[in-house]
Design an enzyme around this catalytic site. Structure first.
Site, PDB file in Angstrom:
ATOM      1  CB  THR A 137      43.872  19.710  26.439  1.00  0.00           C
ATOM      2  OG1 THR A 137      44.195  20.132  28.012  1.00  0.00           O
ATOM      3  CG2 THR A 137      42.530  18.827  26.774  1.00  0.00           C
ATOM      4  CG  ASP A 138      47.833  19.103  30.302  1.00  0.00           C
ATOM      5  OD1 ASP A 138      46.888  19.716  30.116  1.00  0.00           O
ATOM      6  OD2 ASP A 138      48.849  19.249  30.751  1.00  0.00           O
ATOM      7  CD  GLU A 139      42.397  21.250  31.821  1.00  0.00           C
ATOM      8  OE1 GLU A 139      41.214  20.839  32.115  1.00  0.00           O
ATOM      9  OE2 GLU A 139      42.741  22.164  31.705  1.00  0.00           O
ATOM     10  CE1 TYR A 162      38.580  22.392  26.599  1.00  0.00           C
ATOM     11  CE2 TYR A 162      40.153  21.697  28.365  1.00  0.00           C
ATOM     12  CZ  TYR A 162      39.818  22.282  27.241  1.00  0.00           C
ATOM     13  OH  TYR A 162      40.928  22.439  26.376  1.00  0.00           O
ATOM     14  CE  LYS A 166      40.369  19.984  22.926  1.00  0.00           C
ATOM     15  NZ  LYS A 166      40.324  20.560  21.486  1.00  0.00           N
TER      16      LYS A 166
HETATM   17  P1  NAD Z   1      40.297  30.143  22.703  1.00  0.00           P
HETATM   18  O1  NAD Z   1      39.067  30.052  23.629  1.00  0.00           O
HETATM   19  O2  NAD Z   1      40.935  31.354  22.907  1.00  0.00           O
HETATM   20  O3  NAD Z   1      39.723  29.930  21.310  1.00  0.00           O
HETATM   21  C1  NAD Z   1      39.094  29.283  20.515  1.00  0.00           C
HETATM   22  C2  NAD Z   1      38.696  29.845  19.078  1.00  0.00           C
HETATM   23  O4  NAD Z   1      37.748  29.067  18.662  1.00  0.00           O
HETATM   24  C3  NAD Z   1      37.975  31.078  19.231  1.00  0.00           C
HETATM   25  O5  NAD Z   1      38.500  32.043  18.434  1.00  0.00           O
HETATM   26  C4  NAD Z   1      36.373  30.925  19.020  1.00  0.00           C
HETATM   27  O6  NAD Z   1      35.750  31.975  18.391  1.00  0.00           O
HETATM   28  C5  NAD Z   1      36.467  29.512  18.128  1.00  0.00           C
HETATM   29  N1  NAD Z   1      35.403  28.661  18.020  1.00  0.00           N
HETATM   30  C6  NAD Z   1      34.770  28.461  19.123  1.00  0.00           C
HETATM   31  N2  NAD Z   1      33.820  27.456  18.829  1.00  0.00           N
HETATM   32  C7  NAD Z   1      33.885  27.450  17.579  1.00  0.00           C
HETATM   33  C8  NAD Z   1      32.877  26.831  16.735  1.00  0.00           C
HETATM   34  N3  NAD Z   1      31.714  26.250  17.027  1.00  0.00           N
HETATM   35  N4  NAD Z   1      33.062  26.895  15.313  1.00  0.00           N
HETATM   36  C9  NAD Z   1      34.010  27.502  14.921  1.00  0.00           C
HETATM   37  N5  NAD Z   1      34.929  28.425  15.828  1.00  0.00           N
HETATM   38  C10 NAD Z   1      34.753  28.274  17.158  1.00  0.00           C
HETATM   39  O7  NAD Z   1      41.070  28.677  22.764  1.00  0.00           O
HETATM   40  P2  NAD Z   1      42.613  28.585  22.906  1.00  0.00           P
HETATM   41  O8  NAD Z   1      43.167  28.523  24.272  1.00  0.00           O
HETATM   42  O9  NAD Z   1      43.089  29.280  21.842  1.00  0.00           O
HETATM   43  O10 NAD Z   1      42.416  27.028  22.768  1.00  0.00           O
HETATM   44  C11 NAD Z   1      42.855  26.431  21.244  1.00  0.00           C
HETATM   45  C12 NAD Z   1      42.777  25.040  21.209  1.00  0.00           C
HETATM   46  O11 NAD Z   1      43.806  24.585  22.010  1.00  0.00           O
HETATM   47  C13 NAD Z   1      41.304  24.368  21.901  1.00  0.00           C
HETATM   48  O12 NAD Z   1      41.073  23.018  21.023  1.00  0.00           O
HETATM   49  C14 NAD Z   1      41.817  23.884  22.946  1.00  0.00           C
HETATM   50  O13 NAD Z   1      41.189  22.744  23.751  1.00  0.00           O
HETATM   51  C15 NAD Z   1      43.512  23.627  22.982  1.00  0.00           C
HETATM   52  N6  NAD Z   1      44.455  23.705  24.176  1.00  0.00           N
HETATM   53  C16 NAD Z   1      44.371  24.717  24.754  1.00  0.00           C
HETATM   54  C17 NAD Z   1      45.287  25.161  25.851  1.00  0.00           C
HETATM   55  C18 NAD Z   1      45.509  26.329  26.615  1.00  0.00           C
HETATM   56  O14 NAD Z   1      46.136  26.545  27.798  1.00  0.00           O
HETATM   57  N7  NAD Z   1      44.734  27.533  26.079  1.00  0.00           N
HETATM   58  C19 NAD Z   1      45.982  24.005  26.339  1.00  0.00           C
HETATM   59  C20 NAD Z   1      45.842  22.718  25.861  1.00  0.00           C
HETATM   60  C21 NAD Z   1      45.148  22.705  24.623  1.00  0.00           C
HETATM   61  O1  TDX Z   2      40.687  32.795  38.974  1.00  0.00           O
HETATM   62  C1  TDX Z   2      41.203  31.949  38.880  1.00  0.00           C
HETATM   63  N1  TDX Z   2      41.887  31.454  39.917  1.00  0.00           N
HETATM   64  C2  TDX Z   2      42.462  30.243  39.784  1.00  0.00           C
HETATM   65  O2  TDX Z   2      43.266  29.851  40.895  1.00  0.00           O
HETATM   66  C3  TDX Z   2      41.328  31.212  37.376  1.00  0.00           C
HETATM   67  C4  TDX Z   2      40.630  31.409  36.402  1.00  0.00           C
HETATM   68  C5  TDX Z   2      42.044  29.775  37.605  1.00  0.00           C
HETATM   69  N2  TDX Z   2      42.553  29.333  38.653  1.00  0.00           N
HETATM   70  C6  TDX Z   2      43.606  28.221  38.781  1.00  0.00           C
HETATM   71  C7  TDX Z   2      42.663  26.993  38.262  1.00  0.00           C
HETATM   72  C8  TDX Z   2      43.752  26.005  37.662  1.00  0.00           C
HETATM   73  O3  TDX Z   2      44.268  25.292  38.584  1.00  0.00           O
HETATM   74  O4  TDX Z   2      44.337  28.273  38.169  1.00  0.00           O
HETATM   75  C9  TDX Z   2      44.511  27.181  37.176  1.00  0.00           C
HETATM   76  C10 TDX Z   2      44.556  27.631  35.753  1.00  0.00           C
HETATM   77  O5  TDX Z   2      43.471  27.803  35.317  1.00  0.00           O
HETATM   78  P1  TDX Z   2      42.733  28.081  33.916  1.00  0.00           P
HETATM   79  O6  TDX Z   2      43.510  29.382  33.439  1.00  0.00           O
HETATM   80  O7  TDX Z   2      41.370  28.313  34.090  1.00  0.00           O
HETATM   81  O8  TDX Z   2      43.333  26.916  33.054  1.00  0.00           O
HETATM   82  P2  TDX Z   2      42.989  25.144  33.314  1.00  0.00           P
HETATM   83  O9  TDX Z   2      41.612  25.045  33.894  1.00  0.00           O
HETATM   84  O10 TDX Z   2      44.307  24.748  33.620  1.00  0.00           O
HETATM   85  O11 TDX Z   2      42.947  24.958  31.681  1.00  0.00           O
HETATM   86  C11 TDX Z   2      43.480  25.561  30.619  1.00  0.00           C
HETATM   87  O12 TDX Z   2      44.796  24.797  30.285  1.00  0.00           O
HETATM   88  C12 TDX Z   2      44.465  23.453  29.728  1.00  0.00           C
HETATM   89  C13 TDX Z   2      42.846  26.027  29.456  1.00  0.00           C
HETATM   90  O13 TDX Z   2      41.892  26.827  29.824  1.00  0.00           O
HETATM   91  C14 TDX Z   2      42.553  24.680  28.880  1.00  0.00           C
HETATM   92  O14 TDX Z   2      41.629  25.102  27.406  1.00  0.00           O
HETATM   93  C15 TDX Z   2      43.742  23.739  28.495  1.00  0.00           C
HETATM   94  O15 TDX Z   2      43.271  22.629  27.672  1.00  0.00           O
END
Ligand code: NAD
Ligand code: TDX
Length: 354
Positions: A137-139, A162, A166
């Site tokens: 992630t960019d975080e 988190y 990562k």
């Molecule tokens: P998600 O939470 O939707 O899915 C995570 C999946 O991993 C689920 O299916 C869960 O069952 C599985 N999992 C969790 N713990 C596990 C374990 N111990 N063993 C096996 N499986 C396990 O997440 P996502 O949003 O699809 O993110 C996927 C990846 O991308 C993550 O590594 C996250 O850090 C990264 N990422 C996500 C975002 C975003 O915006 N969603 C952005 C940047 C990076």
């Molecule tokens: O109810 C809400 N109200 C609100 O204002 C929620 C759930 C979030 N927010 C804000 C917090 C953040 O500034 O919205 C923005 C987005 O929040 P999230 O959807 O929780 O995402 P974020 O915290 O930015 O992280 C996501 O992007 C990077 C993913 O969950 C991470 O897994 C990924 O690495």
């Protein structure tokens, strides 16, 4: 020209981004093993499209279980591992960091150890083909002020449990490349959105609450900025990076769609008012509530994805406007996917560190 891997093991393939990757690879005719523990965030309904396809198999297992992962490698014999399994929600990491340390750090370490042993045991041509792709992630870069973009060489400054977990996993992957020669590629992307997004995250939560006429919680003043990336654009980027990325390198992936949270929420309100007006609910903007801010809330994320475009030719297909319209319509058309998830999370506020 690199030949795309034919046998791909995807960890976290029952999650939001992982399932988009699995659907894409299976459609392309690759053999895919989804390896997923099915936590609250994982559901097999996200894989319904590939469920009965000969190119797909599923294993319910934990990435911290080295024995299970070793057996999966030995039996499936992948030439590519794409590692997406993680605890992914910042608010949950504030309330309970333990699962994030375990899955994101110890789990990644376990995969690296088992993958290294598997890779060393391959014959020379298979060893030359093999890759481990770590998805991050960019975080990890922390927060930006009003100006600037995250680049691949931006220093790591994670601010939440988190993002710290990562960042740790990224460092481990890098170390296994430099120390042991494990062939890895890495990528760091911005906020994804699209179908099959678990309704704890801002966009799906706002869509479902707006449909029901429930309050729309906006943290702080809603001025925090995220750079939104449509999930299928991310999947196409990951496919390229896994296949053609340079070993040992990382690639930033972003949609070039910076938006303030309040503007994202207002955009969703306007689309839902247009496609599903409801006289009892009225204009959805009236549902917006500014609530207590997230502790340690990063102000702004924005990605410079020019390396990926320059070196691998990636361009996103969606603008934020086209992607958010598709996303809202998908949630309207697919209550069968999200209704059952209410039992796992009722969209109550979490992550206040109280
Ligand atoms: P998600 O939470 O939707 O899915 C995570 C999946 O991993 C689920 O299916 C869960 O069952 C599985 N999992 C969790 N713990 C596990 C374990 N111990 N063993 C096996 N499986 C396990 O997440 P996502 O949003 O699809 O993110 C996927 C990846 O991308 C993550 O590594 C996250 O850090 C990264 N990422 C996500 C975002 C975003 O915006 N969603 C952005 C940047 C990076
Ligand atoms: O109810 C809400 N109200 C609100 O204002 C929620 C759930 C979030 N927010 C804000 C917090 C953040 O500034 O919205 C923005 C987005 O929040 P999230 O959807 O929780 O995402 P974020 O915290 O930015 O992280 C996501 O992007 C990077 C993913 O969950 C991470 O897994 C990924 O690495």
């Amino acid at each position: 020209m690199n030949i795309p891997a034919q046998r791909v093991l995807v960890t976290g393939g029952a999650g939001f981004i992982g399932s988009a990757v699995v659907r894409r690879l299976v459609r392309q005719g690759r053999q895919v093993l989804t390896y997923d523990k099915l936590t609250y965030a994982g559901t097999l309904t996200s894989l319904a499209e590939v469920h009965n396809q000969p190119g797909h198999s599923f294993l319910e297992a934990d990435i911290c279980d080295g024995t299970a992962f070793r057996a999966a490698l030995a039996e499936f014999r992948p030439d590519l591992v794409m590692h997406l399994a993680a605890e992914s929600h910042v608010d949950r990491s504030i309330d309970g960091p333990g699962d994030f340390i375990r899955t994101n750090i110890v789990g990644t370490y376990t995969l690296l150890e088992e993958t290294l042993a598997y890779w060393r045991g391959l014959d020379a041509p298979a060893r030359g083909r093999f890759r481990f792709h770590h998805i991050s992630t960019d975080e990890v870069f922390g927060t930006l002020g009003a100006e600037g973009l995250f680049r691949e060489d931006t220093p790591y400054q994670p601010n939440s449990p988190y993002s710290a977990s990562k960042a740790s996993s990224d460092h481990l992957v890098r170390a296994w490349f430099h120390t042991y020669g494990l062939p890895v590629v890495m990528s760091n992307c911005s906020n994804n959105y699209g179908p099959y997004h678990f309704p704890e995250k801002l966009i799906p939560l706002t869509i479902l609450n707006a449909l029901e006429g429930a309050p729309l919680p906006v943290y702080g003043k809603g001025e925090n900025v995220r750079d939104w990336l449509y999930v299928d654009d991310h999947a196409s980027a990951l496919d390229l990076i896994a296949t053609r990325g340079k070993l040992g390198e990382s690639y930033n992936v972003g949609g070039n769609n910076e938006r303030r949270n309040i503007d994202v929420v207002r955009t969703i309100c306007a689309i839902i008012d247009r496609v599903k007006p409801d006289a009892n609910i009225g204009p959805r903007e009236n549902l917006i509530r500014f609530v207590t801010d997230r502790p340690g809330h990063d102000a702004r994320y924005a990605i410079d994805a020019s390396k990926l475009t320059r070196e691998l030719g990636w361009v996103p297909a969606e603008t934020f406007e086209s992607g958010i319209e598709k996303t809202v319509r998908w949630y309207l058309d697919n209550p069968g996917w999200w209704e059952p998830l209410k039992a796992r999370y009722a969209r109550q506020r979490i992550g206040l560190a109280t």
